[in-house]
Write a protein that holds these residues in place. Structure first.
Motif, short mmCIF file in Angstrom:
data_model
loop_
_atom_site.label_atom_id
_atom_site.label_comp_id
_atom_site.label_asym_id
_atom_site.label_seq_id
_atom_site.Cartn_x
_atom_site.Cartn_y
_atom_site.Cartn_z
N SER A 48 48.42 37.77 12.72
CA SER A 48 50.05 37.70 13.18
C SER A 48 50.09 35.86 13.44
O SER A 48 50.95 35.23 13.87
CB SER A 48 49.82 37.78 14.46
OG SER A 48 49.72 39.60 14.84
N ARG B 50 58.12 32.55 25.57
CA ARG B 50 59.47 33.45 25.37
C ARG B 50 60.17 33.63 24.56
O ARG B 50 60.42 34.19 24.13
CB ARG B 50 59.37 34.50 26.55
CG ARG B 50 57.99 34.86 27.95
CD ARG B 50 56.68 35.49 26.71
NE ARG B 50 57.13 35.97 26.37
CZ ARG B 50 55.96 37.14 25.50
NH1 ARG B 50 55.27 36.23 24.82
NH2 ARG B 50 56.95 38.22 24.61
N ARG C 144 53.50 45.43 18.54
CA ARG C 144 52.88 43.83 19.14
C ARG C 144 51.31 43.56 19.03
O ARG C 144 51.04 44.69 19.25
CB ARG C 144 53.64 43.72 20.53
CG ARG C 144 55.32 43.68 20.51
CD ARG C 144 55.09 43.56 22.36
NE ARG C 144 54.32 41.61 23.22
CZ ARG C 144 54.47 41.46 23.78
NH1 ARG C 144 55.22 42.79 24.56
NH2 ARG C 144 53.32 40.92 24.42
N MET D 133 49.63 29.14 21.49
CA MET D 133 49.57 30.60 21.38
C MET D 133 48.56 31.21 22.38
O MET D 133 47.60 30.72 22.64
CB MET D 133 49.59 30.95 19.82
CG MET D 133 50.79 30.60 19.11
SD MET D 133 50.26 31.53 17.59
CE MET D 133 50.90 29.84 16.41
N SER E 73 60.98 36.74 16.26
CA SER E 73 59.82 38.21 16.50
C SER E 73 62.29 38.83 15.80
O SER E 73 62.19 39.27 14.51
CB SER E 73 60.38 39.11 17.65
OG SER E 73 59.37 38.92 18.51
N GLU F 272 58.96 33.40 20.77
CA GLU F 272 58.47 34.57 20.76
C GLU F 272 59.93 35.05 20.21
O GLU F 272 59.96 35.93 19.64
CB GLU F 272 57.34 34.88 21.63
CG GLU F 272 57.33 36.23 21.06
CD GLU F 272 55.66 36.55 20.22
OE1 GLU F 272 55.77 37.36 19.12
OE2 GLU F 272 55.55 35.45 19.24
N ARG G 171 53.25 33.06 12.58
CA ARG G 171 53.39 32.81 13.61
C ARG G 171 53.41 30.91 13.08
O ARG G 171 53.94 30.35 13.69
CB ARG G 171 52.70 32.96 15.35
CG ARG G 171 53.27 33.43 16.02
CD ARG G 171 52.85 34.30 16.61
NE ARG G 171 53.33 35.69 17.12
CZ ARG G 171 53.81 36.89 16.95
NH1 ARG G 171 52.62 37.63 15.69
NH2 ARG G 171 54.45 37.87 17.19
N GLU H 260 50.80 35.50 20.29
CA GLU H 260 51.82 35.85 20.15
C GLU H 260 52.04 34.00 20.91
O GLU H 260 51.76 33.65 21.65
CB GLU H 260 52.77 36.33 21.37
CG GLU H 260 52.82 37.65 20.39
CD GLU H 260 53.24 38.90 21.62
OE1 GLU H 260 53.57 38.55 22.38
OE2 GLU H 260 53.15 40.43 20.68
N PHE H 261 53.42 33.95 20.78
CA PHE H 261 54.20 32.34 21.95
C PHE H 261 53.58 32.42 23.34
O PHE H 261 54.47 33.27 23.22
CB PHE H 261 54.88 31.83 20.90
CG PHE H 261 55.05 31.25 19.19
CD1 PHE H 261 54.26 30.37 19.11
CD2 PHE H 261 55.93 32.41 18.15
CE1 PHE H 261 54.83 30.01 17.87
CE2 PHE H 261 55.81 31.82 16.58
CZ PHE H 261 55.02 30.29 16.95
#
Length: 388
Positions: A187, A11, A135, A1, A18, A14, A191, A7-8
């Motif tokens: 966050s 993409r 985000r 991450m 999401s 991610e 995740r 975030e991962f």
């Protein structure tokens, strides 16, 4: 991450994350925006108390109304576009920016209350980081830029002493730092939970040896989903059952490790010949595999099965340095065309027919393909099979 955005870095992962949280995110966003809009409007009372019923107070009330309208419009937009993650983040960011912009004339109109404005700014920054789902990079940009603009305004219009100015800057900086750290931690935790859940879900749905879907996933989710989709859009759906011939002799002659190697190579061969993210490969049990082929008629499924049979017959598997073994497989193929089949039937009936055709191929000498259309009514396909 990613360390900055939390975030991962992949993409695709991610995006899956999401979308997985999208319903929860929309509810949280709607609740937070409506609550913040209501608070913004209620605090118009302080404008009236400070300025009276003057044109300036009315203008400030107009700014507050604008924030409420944008918040309401964001909620409506997200309701009309229920599957858009990007739109959720966009509306959240726009509402935050409008809220910060609307705060500027309040500060300019009431410069004598700068300490209270500083406190309000700190709370707004924390709301941006922690309560409005967005985000983290967007929240960071909005929080930092808004804080810098407020500090510049405070230094220009305020009458704070040097110590008070330093205290204000330090407190607002701490609000941003603590807000970012807390939002980043939150966050990362969400995740990590998603990653663990994905791993556990994958373990429950996959065969650990070959990586194929397992029988549980086929029976509880996959087959019903594909049959429902094919029925809804009046499409064809094919099922292919395949089984390695004389696999027991491979285990008895070369050992179970060699047998496992043959299974892995067979699964890899099948996987390499189907459509990625369209067709599904299932290890049905032992050396038997099942293919679920959406939008495929009987002729197409027969052609694919024959290609697989020929490819396996020509291939060899290295079970030890310098030692190889070759195997063949038998295939049973069926397809149901929902453009003509309207009768309801148990989902197991399609698998049962494919399995019966597989064993018919075994009975007729192995290393062959047997196929038959499924008509949705057991009596019809049984009679057709007997006639064939």
């Amino acid at each position: 991450m990613s360390r900055l955005s939390a975030e991962f870095t992949d993409r695709t992962i991610e995006a899956h994350f999401s979308h997985h949280l999208l319903p929860q995110t929309k509810i949280q966003l709607r609740t937070t925006l409506l609550f913040c809009a209501a608070v913004y409007l209620v605090f118009a009372i302080t404008d009236i108390l400070a300025l009276g019923l003057t044109p300036v107070a009315l203008a400030l009330f107009g700014c507050r109304i604008a924030v409420a309208v944008v918040a309401l419009a964001s909620c409506v937009t997200n309701h009309l576009h229920p599957h858009s993650v990007g739109r959720v983040y966009l509306t959240a960011s726009i509402t935050e920016i409008v809220g910060m912009l609307a705060f500027a004339p309040i500060v300019l109109a009431r410069p004598d209350e700068l300490p209270w404005h500083s406190m309000s700014m700190g709370l707004m920054v924390l709301v941006v980081y922690l309560y409005i789902p967005n985000r983290l990079v967007y929240a960071l940009a909005i929080g930092v830029i808004s804080t810098l603009v407020f500090i510049v305004m405070a230094l220009l219009v305020g009458e704070l002493s040097g110590k008070e100015q330093l205290t204000m800057v330090m407190l607002l900086s701490l609000a941003n730092c603590f807000g970012y750290i807390a939002a980043r931690r939150y966050s990362l935790i969400r995740r990590e939970e998603f990653r663990v859940q994905s791993v556990l879900k994958n373990l429950s749905e996959r065969d650990p040896l070959t990586g194929c879907h397992n029988r549980r996933y086929l029976q509880q989710e996959l087959l019903n989903m594909e049959l429902s989709r094919a029925r809804r859009f009046r499409l064809s759906l094919a099922v292919v059952a395949c089984d390695i011939d004389y696999f027991k002799s491979v285990n008895d002659t070369y050992g179970h490790a060699a047998g496992d190697r043959v299974l892995v190579e067979f699964a890899a061969l099948l996987r390499g010949m189907i459509r990625e993210n369209v067709d599904s490969l299932i290890r049905f049990g032992g050396e038997e595999f099942l293919l679920v082929l959406p939008e495929t008629d009987l002729a197409g499924a027969m052609h694919l099965a024959e290609r697989m049979r020929a490819a396996l017959s020509a291939a060899v598997t290295e079970i030890a340095p310098g030692k190889t073994v070759g195997v063949t497989a038998s295939f049973g193929v069926t397809s149901v065309n929902f453009a003509s089949v309207v009768a309801r039937f148990p989902q197991e009936a399609v698998i049962e027919l494919a399995d019966q055709l597989l064993y018919a191929a075994k009975h007729d000498g192995r290393n062959t393909v047997k196929a038959l259309e499924f008509y949705g009514r057991p009596g019809l396909h049984v009679a057709a099979r007997a006639a064939g």
